[in-house]
Write a protein that holds these residues in place. Structure first.
Motif, PDB file in Angstrom:
ATOM      1  N   PRO A  32       0.822  -1.216   0.000  1.00 60.60           N
ATOM      2  CA  PRO A  32       0.000   0.000   0.000  1.00 60.60           C
ATOM      3  C   PRO A  32       0.855   1.266   0.000  1.00 60.60           C
ATOM      4  N   TYR A  33       1.973   1.217   0.735  1.00 58.75           N
ATOM      5  CA  TYR A  33       2.849   2.397   0.756  1.00 58.75           C
ATOM      6  C   TYR A  33       3.473   2.615  -0.620  1.00 58.75           C
ATOM      7  N   SER A  34       3.892   1.528  -1.217  1.00 59.00           N
ATOM      8  CA  SER A  34       4.523   1.620  -2.535  1.00 59.00           C
ATOM      9  C   SER A  34       3.563   2.216  -3.563  1.00 59.00           C
ATOM     10  N   VAL A  35       2.273   1.867  -3.456  1.00 57.94           N
ATOM     11  CA  VAL A  35       1.262   2.436  -4.364  1.00 57.94           C
ATOM     12  C   VAL A  35       1.171   3.944  -4.146  1.00 57.94           C
ATOM     13  N   ILE A  36       1.102   4.343  -2.877  1.00 60.94           N
ATOM     14  CA  ILE A  36       0.998   5.779  -2.554  1.00 60.94           C
ATOM     15  C   ILE A  36       2.237   6.508  -3.078  1.00 60.94           C
ATOM     16  N   GLU A  37       3.402   5.892  -2.885  1.00 65.79           N
ATOM     17  CA  GLU A  37       4.657   6.526  -3.289  1.00 65.79           C
ATOM     18  C   GLU A  37       4.725   6.703  -4.812  1.00 65.79           C
ATOM     19  N   GLN A  38       4.392   5.619  -5.541  1.00 64.13           N
ATOM     20  CA  GLN A  38       4.431   5.708  -7.009  1.00 64.13           C
ATOM     21  C   GLN A  38       3.468   6.766  -7.523  1.00 64.13           C
ATOM     22  N   ARG A  39       2.254   6.753  -6.941  1.00 63.68           N
ATOM     23  CA  ARG A  39       1.236   7.714  -7.378  1.00 63.68           C
ATOM     24  C   ARG A  39       1.719   9.145  -7.104  1.00 63.68           C
ATOM     25  N   PHE A  40       2.264   9.332  -5.902  1.00 68.38           N
ATOM     26  CA  PHE A  40       2.750  10.648  -5.489  1.00 68.38           C
ATOM     27  C   PHE A  40       3.879  11.126  -6.414  1.00 68.38           C
ATOM     28  N   PHE A  41       4.830  10.230  -6.664  1.00 69.60           N
ATOM     29  CA  PHE A  41       5.973  10.615  -7.517  1.00 69.60           C
ATOM     30  C   PHE A  41       5.510  11.048  -8.905  1.00 69.60           C
ATOM     31  N   TRP A  42       4.584  10.290  -9.486  1.00 70.17           N
ATOM     32  CA  TRP A  42       4.106  10.664 -10.831  1.00 70.17           C
ATOM     33  C   TRP A  42       3.313  11.961 -10.774  1.00 70.17           C
ATOM     34  N   GLU A  43       2.495  12.086  -9.735  1.00 70.89           N
ATOM     35  CA  GLU A  43       1.614  13.262  -9.693  1.00 70.89           C
ATOM     36  C   GLU A  43       2.360  14.553  -9.365  1.00 70.89           C
ATOM     37  N   GLN A  44       3.579  14.424  -8.893  1.00 70.40           N
ATOM     38  CA  GLN A  44       4.381  15.619  -8.633  1.00 70.40           C
ATOM     39  C   GLN A  44       5.293  15.937  -9.818  1.00 70.40           C
ATOM     40  N   THR A  45       5.195  15.100 -10.842  1.00 73.33           N
ATOM     41  CA  THR A  45       6.079  15.282 -12.011  1.00 73.33           C
ATOM     42  C   THR A  45       5.322  16.001 -13.122  1.00 73.33           C
ATOM     43  N   SER A  46       5.991  16.977 -13.701  1.00 74.66           N
ATOM     44  CA  SER A  46       5.340  17.706 -14.794  1.00 74.66           C
ATOM     45  C   SER A  46       6.355  18.017 -15.880  1.00 74.66           C
ATOM     46  N   ILE A  47       5.819  18.341 -17.036  1.00 71.30           N
ATOM     47  CA  ILE A  47       6.670  18.789 -18.148  1.00 71.30           C
ATOM     48  C   ILE A  47       5.906  19.914 -18.840  1.00 71.30           C
ATOM     49  N   GLY A  48       6.565  21.005 -19.064  1.00 62.40           N
ATOM     50  CA  GLY A  48       5.858  22.174 -19.603  1.00 62.40           C
ATOM     51  C   GLY A  48       4.773  22.575 -18.621  1.00 62.40           C
ATOM     52  N   SER A  49       3.556  22.708 -19.099  1.00 61.23           N
ATOM     53  CA  SER A  49       2.443  23.039 -18.203  1.00 61.23           C
ATOM     54  C   SER A  49       1.570  21.830 -17.919  1.00 61.23           C
ATOM     55  N   ALA A  50       2.053  20.674 -18.279  1.00 63.23           N
ATOM     56  CA  ALA A  50       1.240  19.468 -18.089  1.00 63.23           C
ATOM     57  C   ALA A  50       1.821  18.602 -16.973  1.00 63.23           C
ATOM     58  N   ARG A  51       0.908  17.981 -16.241  1.00 69.79           N
ATOM     59  CA  ARG A  51       1.320  17.190 -15.079  1.00 69.79           C
ATOM     60  C   ARG A  51       0.849  15.734 -15.259  1.00 69.79           C
ATOM     61  N   PHE A  52       1.659  14.813 -14.778  1.00 66.70           N
ATOM     62  CA  PHE A  52       1.284  13.398 -14.894  1.00 66.70           C
ATOM     63  C   PHE A  52       0.269  13.015 -13.820  1.00 66.70           C
TER      64      PHE A  52
END
Lengths: 411, 380
Positions: free
Chosen positions: A312-332
């Motif tokens: 469960p922690y790993s899921v939260i971590e992966q989701r968090f890492f992607w959701e904090q990543t962006s390129i240009g004005s777009a976010r994952f």
């Protein structure tokens, strides 16, 4: 959400979804190279860029097209050739698998391409063996042949361990530098421009603080590592951005940590008598068999419980890492949840055990699909403004000077 | 078949996709951009990177290290390029060859299965047999001694010199039948009730009190020793180590990975390999042990008799469970040994009388252990 017209350069905001969706994978094809009537209507809604507020979002999705059977076919040929060539074909096999997986991954209607070569992987292995592998082996085993004092032997062992600790961050950045430089989307290469020395400092301090805090610093360390690797990664001329810090992960980590400590306590107490009994007959090989079996079973139960708690922690971590990543004005965005992830991992484990590892191609694809089915980039991208920023020279084969900042991969 | 295909062109400098029309000529690909500008790619300089699989988009690259790219979705393009360009179409995948590729993959799978099966059945044991004799005896002795210290600590050893010397004389009699062996056989009797004995690499034979007392005749005890000696002579422990490592490598090579979930699969396969090879070693030790008994003139029926005693003690062991055991099924062993034993020797050797044996096998009851506690007990 701000963007600019690719034809006239005028700034605009997206105010509504277009009536016509260009293709299945792009919910809203903003900044498309093909003039779209729906988009032209949107572009007319031009407001001052400074005061613009996001009113709509573009969602670009990833799709994985590959089939397990195809990968299995590739794998069969690879295995046969690897065995026949006594392992030399391994690097060519690795390149074939990577090229297949990349070519089957589509993002926003275009597939990735892999440009690495087996010769480069082989060079990477030789390079890493020369700089780390051989010195590590020599330092680790020299003590047996030296008649020196215990202090010298201990020093050599410690030096070998330090070299190993140092090798991990070097390998992480080296592999990332190499792999990104050999990955392209729409003909534009990715790159990693982080300094390995900075990553080593981050790694060593993070390791130290994690050890001192009995693991509690881990979410901060892991976020810092991820932030470093992300913010120094580029798609062509465009950098990736990362906005999170470890605070957001500290609460779920603490919850998992406390639960793990409690479970370890209970399991430890429960196993104490079980482990203790065969200990009485340790000299008896028959009893030793059951002792070993008991110890392995306890370890497996322990590993499984920790793994289950970690999921469960790993899921939260992966989701968090992607959701904090962006390129240009777009976010994952990666809206994965625990239960489907748990089902995926348990299914994989079952497949592995039942097939003695031969289900590897299907498991690989299950893992990729789990992510690609849910990963999307939301916001207005600026892909058409991105230009190639590849420095041309392959990072391999430049000798050992500046080894730290050259990309290498172990295959 | 169309003469003009629609696709996208990537110039390798920006991420912009340019919609293009693609024309085929006999020597080159003509890419016509929306503004009318035409790019010419000679077929011989084009690399096809995607599109070998059915339904996959076709991707053609031109130039290095940063190639220009053309992407098409229409699968008829590949057939057309084969038809138009003739012999210069070699860099392109031929969709007509897909069934052949499938057949070749199936063939490769069968060859691989055969190779792996052969390696598992004969290759790994053969390799171990080939490599083991080159391992220095001193390494095996060192390994054997370290295990002996763990399993038979000195305070647990039965050390009554007279009786032990009589048992050692049986060992000496058996080992004399193999004069060219580099191993010096040493016997250790451990004061434990378990009915078991085992051989350690380098020449150590360990027998538990339980087994010694379970033997009804000295010849039965000799048959146990003959079996254990063959484990040493045939280097079964050393071969096991080589076999375990080889099985792990074989499975890792087949699965292409050493990490994560694959490790569980590899471990499972390794354990199955270990069990199989262990049963093979037991079978060999039985056969060769029986021959050793025959060589010194002991009736091989004594070995069968001892297994019957063992079987009586564990009547619930069945053949099915033996596949998951390190030892073959006892009934099976008895059957095979009975067939091998054939006729008894005309004048079978009698090592000791039954009365003497009763006295000798009580070795551990007369032992003076070397531990301080035991010394104190004996002084009292």
């Amino acid at each position: 959400m701000k963007a600019s017209c690719t034809y006239c350069g005028a700034l605009f905001v997206v105010v509504a979804m277009p009536t016509a969706i260009p293709d299945n994978n792009v919910s809203f094809h903003a900044a498309s190279e093909v003039p779209d009537p729906g988009l032209q209507l949107v572009e007319q809604e031009v407001v001052s860029a400074e005061n613009a507020q996001p009113l709509g979002a573009v969602s670009r999705k990833t799709v994985f097209h590959g089939a397990g059977g195809t990968l299995f076919g590739i794998h069969l040929i690879n295995t046969l050739l690897t065995l026949v060539t006594l392992g030399i074909y391994y690097y060519w096999a690795k390149v074939r698998v990577r090229a297949f997986l990349f070519s089957q991954t589509e993002f926003a209607g275009d597939r990735f391409s892999y440009h690495g070569s087996a010769r480069e992987l082989l060079n990477g292995t030789i390079k890493a063996s020369l700089v780390f592998g051989i010195p590590y082996f020599l330092m680790g085993n020299a003590g047996q042949f030296l008649e020196g004092s215990t202090a010298i032997q201990v020093t050599l062992k410690v030096a070998a361990s330090l070299l190993l600790i140092l090798f991990i961050p070097v390998a992480i950045t080296g592999a990332r530098r190499y792999r990104l430089s050999r990955t392209a989307w729409r003909g534009i290469r990715f790159s990693f421009r982080g300094k390995t020395l900075d990553f080593i400092k981050l790694w060593l301090s993070g390791y130290f603080l994690t050890a001192v805090t009995l693991g509690l610093y881990y979410p901060y360390f892991s976020t810092k590592k991820h932030a470093f690797l992300t913010t120094h990664s580029y798609f062509g001329s465009e950098p990736f951005k990362f906005s999170g810090d470890g605070v957001a992960l500290s609460r779920p980590f603490l919850r998992m940590y406390l639960l793990a400590v409690a479970v370890a306590g209970v399991v430890g107490l429960g196993l104490y008598s079980f482990v203790d009994l065969p200990g009485q007959n340790i000299e008896d090989p028959e009893a030793m068999g059951s002792f070993v079996f008991g110890a392995i079973a306890s370890l497996m139960i322990g590993a499984l419980v920790s793994r289950l708690l970690w999921l469960p922690y790993s899921v939260i971590e992966q989701r968090f890492f992607w959701e904090q990543t962006s390129i240009g004005s777009a976010r994952f965005q990666l809206p994965i949840t625990t239960w489907p992830y748990l089902k995926l991992k348990l299914g994989n484990l079952l497949l592995m055990l039942c097939t003695l590892g031969f289900a590897w191609p299907w498991i690989t694809i299950r893992n990729i699909r789990f992510i690609t089915d849910q990963l999307e980039l939301v916001g207005i991208d600026n892909f058409d403004e991105i230009v190639q920023a590849y420095d041309g020279a392959p990072p391999i084969g430049e000798g050992l000077d500046g080894f730290l900042d050259t990309g290498f991969d172990l295959g | 078949m169309p003469s003009l295909w629609q696709g996208f062109y990537l110039d390798g400098r920006s991420a912009t996709r340019h919609p293009v029309s693609i024309q085929l000529t006999t020597a080159a690909l003509h890419i016509v951009k929306a503004d009318g500008h035409t790019i010419r790619w000679p077929y011989s300089e084009i690399v096809q990177t995607h599109g070998a699989y059915e339904g996959e988009q076709i991707r053609l690259e031109y130039g290095a290290p940063l190639p220009q790219t053309v992407i098409l979705q229409d699968s008829t393009f590949l057939a057309a390029i084969q038809q138009i360009s003739g012999s210069s179409a070699t860099p392109f995948h031929n969709p007509r060859q897909r069934p052949l590729r499938l057949r070749l993959t199936i063939l490769a799978g069968m060859v691989l299965l055969g190779m792996m099966g052969g390696f598992y059945m004969w290759g790994i044991p053969g390799l171990a047999k080939l490599v083991a004799p080159h391992i220095p005896v001193s390494w095996e002795e060192q390994l054997g001694m370290s295990v002996l210290e763990q399993i038979a600590p000195s305070e647990k050893r039965c050390v009554d010199q007279t009786r032990l010397a009589a048992l050692e004389s049986i060992v000496a009699r058996l080992s004399r039948a193999v004069p060219d062996s580099p191993y010096r056989i040493r016997l250790t009797v451990v004061n434990r009730p378990t009915v078991n004995a085992f051989a350690l690499p380098g020449g150590q034979v360990v027998v538990f009190r339980g087994l010694l007392e379970a033997t009804e005749t000295p010849e039965q005890f000799a048959s146990v020793l003959a079996h254990e000696l063959q484990h040493i002579y045939k280097q079964h422990s050393t071969r096991s180590l080589i076999e375990q490592a080889s099985t792990s490598l074989l499975i890792a090579a087949a699965t292409g990975d050493f990490t994560g979930g694959v490790a569980y699969g590899i471990e499972g396969a390794r354990v199955l390999g270990v069990l199989r090879y262990s049963r093979l070693h037991e079978g060999e030790a039985d056969r060769e042990g029986l021959r050793l008994l025959q060589a010194v003139g002991i009736d091989p029926a004594e070995m069968v008799a001892f297994y019957q005693i063992m079987q009586a003690q564990h009547p619930h062991d069945d053949a099915a469970s033996s596949y998951l055991s390190t030892h073959p099924d006892t009934s099976d062993r008895i059957e095979k040994l009975t067939a091998l034993a054939v006729a008894p020797p005309p004048h079978p050797v009698k090592l000791f009388s039954l009365e003497e044996w009763k006295e000798l096998r009580s070795l551990c009851q007369h032992s003076v252990a070397s531990s301080p506690h035991a010394a104190m007990d004996s002084s009292q």
